[in-house]
Structure formats: structure tokens, C-alpha cells
Design an enzyme around this catalytic site. Structure first.
Site, PDB file in Angstrom:
ATOM      1  N   SER A  68      -3.821   3.279  -8.684  1.00 51.23           N
ATOM      2  CA  SER A  68      -3.784   1.992  -7.991  1.00 51.23           C
ATOM      3  C   SER A  68      -4.115   2.072  -6.506  1.00 51.23           C
ATOM      4  CB  SER A  68      -2.418   1.329  -8.187  1.00 51.23           C
ATOM      5  OG  SER A  68      -2.289   0.844  -9.505  1.00 51.23           O
ATOM      6  N   LYS A 102      -0.543   1.937   0.103  1.00 52.63           N
ATOM      7  CA  LYS A 102      -0.584   1.607  -1.328  1.00 52.63           C
ATOM      8  C   LYS A 102      -0.130   2.810  -2.141  1.00 52.63           C
ATOM      9  CE  LYS A 102      -1.336  -0.967  -4.861  1.00 52.63           C
ATOM     10  NZ  LYS A 102      -0.218  -0.231  -5.499  1.00 52.63           N
ATOM     11  N   THR A 103       0.696   2.544  -3.131  1.00 47.41           N
ATOM     12  CA  THR A 103       1.104   3.560  -4.092  1.00 47.41           C
ATOM     13  C   THR A 103       0.123   3.581  -5.260  1.00 47.41           C
ATOM     14  OG1 THR A 103       2.514   1.956  -5.198  1.00 47.41           O
ATOM     15  CG2 THR A 103       3.555   3.375  -3.527  1.00 47.41           C
ATOM     16  N   GLY A 104       0.208   4.636  -6.042  1.00 44.58           N
ATOM     17  CA  GLY A 104      -0.591   4.735  -7.257  1.00 44.58           C
ATOM     18  C   GLY A 104       0.102   5.643  -8.257  1.00 44.58           C
TER      19      GLY A 104
END
Length: 292
Positions: free
Chosen positions: A96, A234-236
Site C-alpha cells: 500500500s 504511508k504504511t503497507g
């Protein structure tokens, strides 16, 4: 007294303009014009007394049992810290974190008008309750709403998506696989080093997108405002052949300056996700005394 060369002054003014613009976006102080910091950077930064200097600290134990890497870049000093530098150069699926790139392309191609345009929920019930409603770009990136970004990718189309991936030089440039899922299950790979370089270019408005597009994405990436710092990023989270992968990529703005950060972790189970990666990023930033 040493007189700065013209190139140093020009670079210093460019950095100052970028810092002032970002400061205006997130509500912190700007900078004073002056020569650019030295481009020299070390694997573990020195304790030199200059703005944004990264202290020498042992960060080897921050990964809490995961295999991982951490890269931090100081905007003011030009220094890097890398934990496990060989891994920092290794590519993984972006998961993501690709939503940053997807947002930039969607805005630039007018696949979506702005961060406030409503994207109608398709009515399909999903496990995450925050996904089961109409969305905007702002809510979709905050809640990592996969179906929204699948819709945006379809609106963009493969040709335009590939064009911008190539122009940016994003990761290995391979968007093979399903158009609306290739960042999770396709050929695209990106390293922690490449994530930092991508975010540096976003920070300095040096990507092939309009200022309006880049300013919008910087705004929607803000995750936390706390005493002494503002955290954006942003995380993923994803599954790989050997288990799971987790990311956190972003930047933190403090009264000491700005820092770009990328954390990548993996495990043989399914627990290496974005939340764990963000917690490790914050642990590293605190150990370096960048955030309280």
C-alpha cells in the site's frame, strides 16, 4: 570567511523554497536561505554540530524479532543512517505504499479531481468497516482503502500508469500483473533506498507532477500532529512467498528540521505489517532523538 559558490547558493535557495512550502502546508517554521548542505553522507552519521545532524546511535535492536532495514535521511544535513544497508538496497513489493504514487498519477491525469471528490462505495461488504462507505482521496489513503485505489488504477489505465512509473523511475518499473492489483501481486519491486529517494523528490517538488498535485498528496499523507513533530507517510502490508512484508515510508517535520524515513520488515508468519513497521520507524526516530 569562505564565500559560497553560486551553485551552493542556488541549491540552498531551492531547498529553502521547498522547506518553506512544506512548512506552510503542515504549519511549522520555514528556513533561512544559505548554501546547500554537503552532499557527503555516511552509513551511520557523525555527531557534527550542524542543523539536522544525525547522532551516532546503536539501532541494531529496534526490529523486535523481524528481519528489517531502516533508512533515515536528514534534509538539512544531507546525512543518511542505514541499518542493514544491503537489505536497504533489496527490492520488495511496495504494497500500500504505492498509494502515494497512485494518488499522484490519479490527480495529475484527472482520474480524480482533488482530495475531496467523493468516490461512491460499490456496496460490497468488506472485512474492514471503514471501507464500507463512500470515500474521498483523503479518507482512502488514511484508511488504506484498496477498492478505491483499484478504481483509480482502472481510470488511469495501464499506458498512463506505466508512463508515469517510467518518468518517476519508481522501483524496478515493472507493473506487470493485474492493473488494479499489481502493487500487491505483480512484478513491481522497490527498495527502502528507492523509497527514500522517491519521497525526497516529493518533498523538494522534483517529481514530474504539478505543484498542485504534489501539495495535495503531501497534505493527505499527514498522519499525526504531536508536540514537537508532524508525521506524514504511508504504511503497507503484503504477503510474499516466504511470509509477510511490512512497510512504513514518510517524513517527519520537527523544529530541528525534516527527515525522510523508510522501514521495511519481513517475517515467516503473517505478522510483518505496516503498523509494526511504523512502530519500528518511531522507535528509531526516538532513539536518534529526532522525536520526543
Amino acid at each position: 570567511m569562505r564565500v559560497p559558490r553560486l551553485g551552493e547558493v542556488t541549491e540552498g535557495l531551492r531547498r529553502c523554497a521547498a522547506l518553506t512550502t512544506v512548512a506552510a502546508v503542515i504549519g511549522v517554521g520555514g528556513c533561512a536561505a544559505g548554501p546547500a548542505p554537503s552532499p557527503q553522507a555516511s552509513e551511520v552519521a557523525s555527531t557534527a554540530a550542524h542543523p539536522g545532524a544525525l547522532p551516532d546511535r546503536d539501532l541494531s535492536g529496534i526490529f523486535s524479532g523481524y528481519d528489517g532495514t531502516l533508512v533515515i535521511y536528514s534534509v538539512e544535513s544531507g546525512e543518511y543512517v542505514r541499518v542493514n544497508p544491503e537489505r536497504a538496497a533489496q527490492g520488495y513489493e511496495p504494497a500500500s505504499t504505492f498509494k502515494i504514487m497512485n494518488s499522484l498519477v490519479a490527480l495529475e491525469t484527472r482520474a480524480i479531481t482533488d482530495e475531496f471528490e467523493v468516490i461512491a462505495w460499490d456496496g460490497q461488504i468488506r472485512d474492514n468497516p471503514t471501507w464500507n462507505r463512500d470515500q474521498t482521496l483523503r479518507s482512502a489513503i488514511r484508511n488504506s482503502v484498496v477498492w478505491v485505489y483499484q478504481e483509480l488504477a482502472r481510470r488511469i489505465g495501464r499506458e498512463r500508469m506505466q508512463d508515469y512509473v517510467d518518468r518517476v523511475g519508481y522501483g524496478n518499473g515493472d507493473i506487470s500483473g493485474p492493473l488494479d492489483y499489481f502493487w500487491l501481486d505483480g512484478g513491481l519491486r522497490i527498495s527502502a533506498d528507492q523509497q527514500v529517494e522517491f519521497l525526497k523528490r516529493l518533498y523538494f517538488r522534483d517529481l514530474p507532477f504539478s505543484d498542485r498535485t504534489m501539495a495535495t498528496v503531501r497534505r493527505i499523507l499527514i498522519r499525526e500532529r504531536a508536540p514537537g513533530y508532524t508525521l506524514s507517510g504511508k504504511t503497507g502490508s503484503g504477503l510474499i512467498d516466504t511470509g509477510s512484508v511490512g512497510w512504513f515510508v514518510g517524513h517527519v517535520q520537527t523544529d530541528k528540521g525534516a527527515y525522510i524515513v523508510a522501514v521495511n520488515i519481513t517475517s515467516q508468519g503473517t505478522d510483518a505489517g505496516g503498523a509494526a513497521a511504523q512502530a519500528i520507524a518511531m522507535k528509531g526516530l526516538r532513539r536518534l532523538e529526532i522525536v520526543p
